[in-house]
Design an enzyme around this catalytic site. Structure first.
Site, PDB file in Angstrom:
ATOM      1  N   LEU A   1      -6.753  -3.441  -2.349  1.00 22.29           N
ATOM      2  CA  LEU A   1      -5.387  -3.562  -1.824  1.00 22.29           C
ATOM      3  C   LEU A   1      -5.138  -4.926  -1.193  1.00 22.29           C
ATOM      4  CD1 LEU A   1      -5.220  -0.038  -0.135  1.00 22.29           C
ATOM      5  CD2 LEU A   1      -4.448  -0.680  -2.428  1.00 22.29           C
TER       6      LEU A   1
ATOM      7  N   GLN B   1       5.938  -1.802 -16.513  1.00 21.56           N
ATOM      8  CA  GLN B   1       5.385  -0.517 -16.070  1.00 21.56           C
ATOM      9  C   GLN B   1       6.448   0.301 -15.340  1.00 21.56           C
ATOM     10  OE1 GLN B   1       1.320   0.075 -14.304  1.00 21.56           O
ATOM     11  NE2 GLN B   1       2.422   0.008 -12.373  1.00 21.56           N
TER      12      GLN B   1
ATOM     13  N   ARG C   1      -6.148  -9.444  -9.475  1.00 21.32           N
ATOM     14  CA  ARG C   1      -6.845 -10.252 -10.484  1.00 21.32           C
ATOM     15  C   ARG C   1      -6.814 -11.749 -10.157  1.00 21.32           C
ATOM     16  NH1 ARG C   1      -4.898  -5.965 -14.452  1.00 21.32           N
ATOM     17  NH2 ARG C   1      -6.828  -5.054 -15.221  1.00 21.32           N
TER      18      ARG C   1
ATOM     19  N   HIS D   1       0.505  -4.471  -1.877  1.00 14.88           N
ATOM     20  CA  HIS D   1       0.358  -3.009  -1.835  1.00 14.88           C
ATOM     21  C   HIS D   1       0.821  -2.461  -0.478  1.00 14.88           C
ATOM     22  CE1 HIS D   1      -2.987  -3.825  -4.871  1.00 14.88           C
ATOM     23  NE2 HIS D   1      -2.234  -2.946  -5.494  1.00 14.88           N
TER      24      HIS D   1
ATOM     25  N   LYS E   1       6.405  -6.358  -9.557  1.00 14.01           N
ATOM     26  CA  LYS E   1       5.633  -7.337 -10.323  1.00 14.01           C
ATOM     27  C   LYS E   1       5.261  -6.786 -11.700  1.00 14.01           C
ATOM     28  CE  LYS E   1       1.206  -8.512  -9.884  1.00 14.01           C
ATOM     29  NZ  LYS E   1       0.721  -8.639 -11.277  1.00 14.01           N
ATOM     30  N   ASP E   2       4.901  -5.494 -11.741  1.00 16.81           N
ATOM     31  CA  ASP E   2       4.609  -4.852 -13.024  1.00 16.81           C
ATOM     32  C   ASP E   2       5.912  -4.263 -13.552  1.00 16.81           C
ATOM     33  OD1 ASP E   2       1.633  -5.150 -13.107  1.00 16.81           O
ATOM     34  OD2 ASP E   2       1.827  -4.070 -11.220  1.00 16.81           O
TER      35      ASP E   2
ATOM     36  N   SER F   1      -1.954 -10.506  -6.671  1.00 17.87           N
ATOM     37  CA  SER F   1      -2.537  -9.605  -7.662  1.00 17.87           C
ATOM     38  C   SER F   1      -4.021  -9.505  -7.392  1.00 17.87           C
ATOM     39  CB  SER F   1      -2.311 -10.165  -9.070  1.00 17.87           C
ATOM     40  OG  SER F   1      -3.190  -9.538  -9.984  1.00 17.87           O
TER      41      SER F   1
HETATM   42  O1  PAF Z   1      -0.074  -0.571 -11.163  1.00 18.48           O
HETATM   43  C1  PAF Z   1      -1.207  -0.048 -11.048  1.00 18.48           C
HETATM   44  O2  PAF Z   1      -1.989  -0.364 -10.147  1.00 18.48           O
HETATM   45  C2  PAF Z   1      -1.641   1.005 -12.055  1.00 18.48           C
HETATM   46  O3  PAF Z   1      -1.158   0.720 -13.330  1.00 18.48           O
HETATM   47  C3  PAF Z   1      -1.240   2.433 -11.631  1.00 18.48           C
HETATM   48  C4  PAF Z   1       0.252   2.599 -11.554  1.00 18.48           C
HETATM   49  C5  PAF Z   1      -1.864   2.757 -10.281  1.00 18.48           C
HETATM   50  C6  PAF Z   1      -1.770   3.439 -12.652  1.00 18.48           C
HETATM   51  O4  PAF Z   1      -3.143   3.397 -12.755  1.00 18.48           O
END
Ligand code: PAF
Length: 291
Positions: free
Chosen positions: A33, A155, A189, A37, A151-152, A187
């Site tokens: 985190l 998704q 990453r 987050h 950011k995603d 991120s």
């Molecule tokens: O965004 C993320 O960290 C992941 O894709 C999630 C939503 C927790 C699903 O594993």
């Protein structure tokens, strides 16, 4: 804060909260985190009385050559952060709990179309893995509200579509992207970047910002703007995957008179795959939440 690893205990706790009339927010994460987050957790606490953060590094969303094994798992540090933030439950299940029939036999949830463009084109099966795990987390927790990072962005669009299509009574909130001072989106990453790559990384956000300015100035030659974005990334040493201007609601290509736009880009710098995006609304208002 309680750390819960099994669904039975989690359901006992959520049942008793619901009996007391309390609402529940879920913040799904893969752990490791960062401040971004924690902002999502903060947003969750503004919309519900109880907050659950799930931490699960979901194997189903990683491709065979991706970083599933290497993905950081600092669970004790995460636990301390969540506890300080006033989270009620850290839900950290293992794979047997989430996928009782194993990864090969698991029921898959898929959002066709949206899942195979942009990042989905570069990461085949990735979004099916995301929707397969998020639908399970929604079933397990049955939250009133769930919070995801902007950011995603792809998704987020896919999860909103899934919730609408499956008639799930869950409000999806988007938390604004949290950035370093030089613009790089936080991120987990980013830790894969070397010092030299870290210095080049803000070019991603800058290239998107430059495109935004051109759009605000009235330029609607999307193909030209996208190519200029790709060129800027390549010149800074990135291996650019895409630089794309889309409609924010369904990620379809915009027309010249589209008022709402999103600029999305993905590019690799060494071991790190970075993504970022900027939303553009008519009055240029940034959206931090929404249903
Ligand atoms: O965004 C993320 O960290 C992941 O894709 C999630 C939503 C927790 C699903 O594993």
């Amino acid at each position: 804060m309680k750390t819960v690893r099994d669904i039975k205990t989690l359901r006992e706790m959520t049942r008793s909260w619901r009996q007391d009339g309390e609402t529940i927010a879920l913040v799904p994460t893969m752990g490791s985190l960062h401040q971004g987050h924690m902002r999502l957790v903060q947003l969750a606490s503004e919309f519900a009385e109880r907050v659950i953060t799930s931490i699960y590094v979901n194997p189903a969303q990683f491709g065979p050559s991706e970083d599933f094994e290497a993905y950081p798992r600092p669970l004790d540090t995460d636990r301390r952060r969540l506890s300080r933030a006033g989270v009620d439950i850290m839900f950290a299940p293992d794979s047997e709990e989430i996928y009782p029939f194993g990864e090969l036999q698991m029921t898959r949830v898929s959002v066709p179309g949206l899942s195979t463009i942009l990042c989905g084109d570069r990461r085949p099966g990735h979004f099916d893995g995301v929707t397969s795990v998020v639908s399970r987390l929604f079933n397990i927790v049955q939250p009133d509200v769930a919070v995801f990072g902007q950011k995603d962005y792809q998704q987020l669009v896919i999860i909103r579509r899934m919730v609408e299509d499956l008639h799930l009574p869950i409000r999806i909130l988007a938390g604004q992207t949290h950035r370093e001072d030089d613009g790089l989106a936080l991120s987990s990453r980013n830790r894969y970047l070397t010092d030299a790559q870290r210095a080049a990384a803000p070019t991603l956000y800058r290239a998107i910002g430059h495109c935004r300015k051109q759009l605000l100035a009235g330029d609607r030659n999307y193909a030209h703007l996208e190519q200029a974005g790709m060129d800027a990334l390549q010149a800074a040493g990135f291996v650019a995957e895409y630089f794309s201007i889309r409609k924010p609601g369904d990620l379809s290509p915009p027309t010249p008179d589209s008022e709402y736009l999103v600029i999305l880009a993905a590019a690799r710098l060494g071991e790190a795959r970075l993504i970022d995006n900027v939303l553009m609304e008519p009055a240029n208002r940034a959206r931090s939440t929404g249903t």
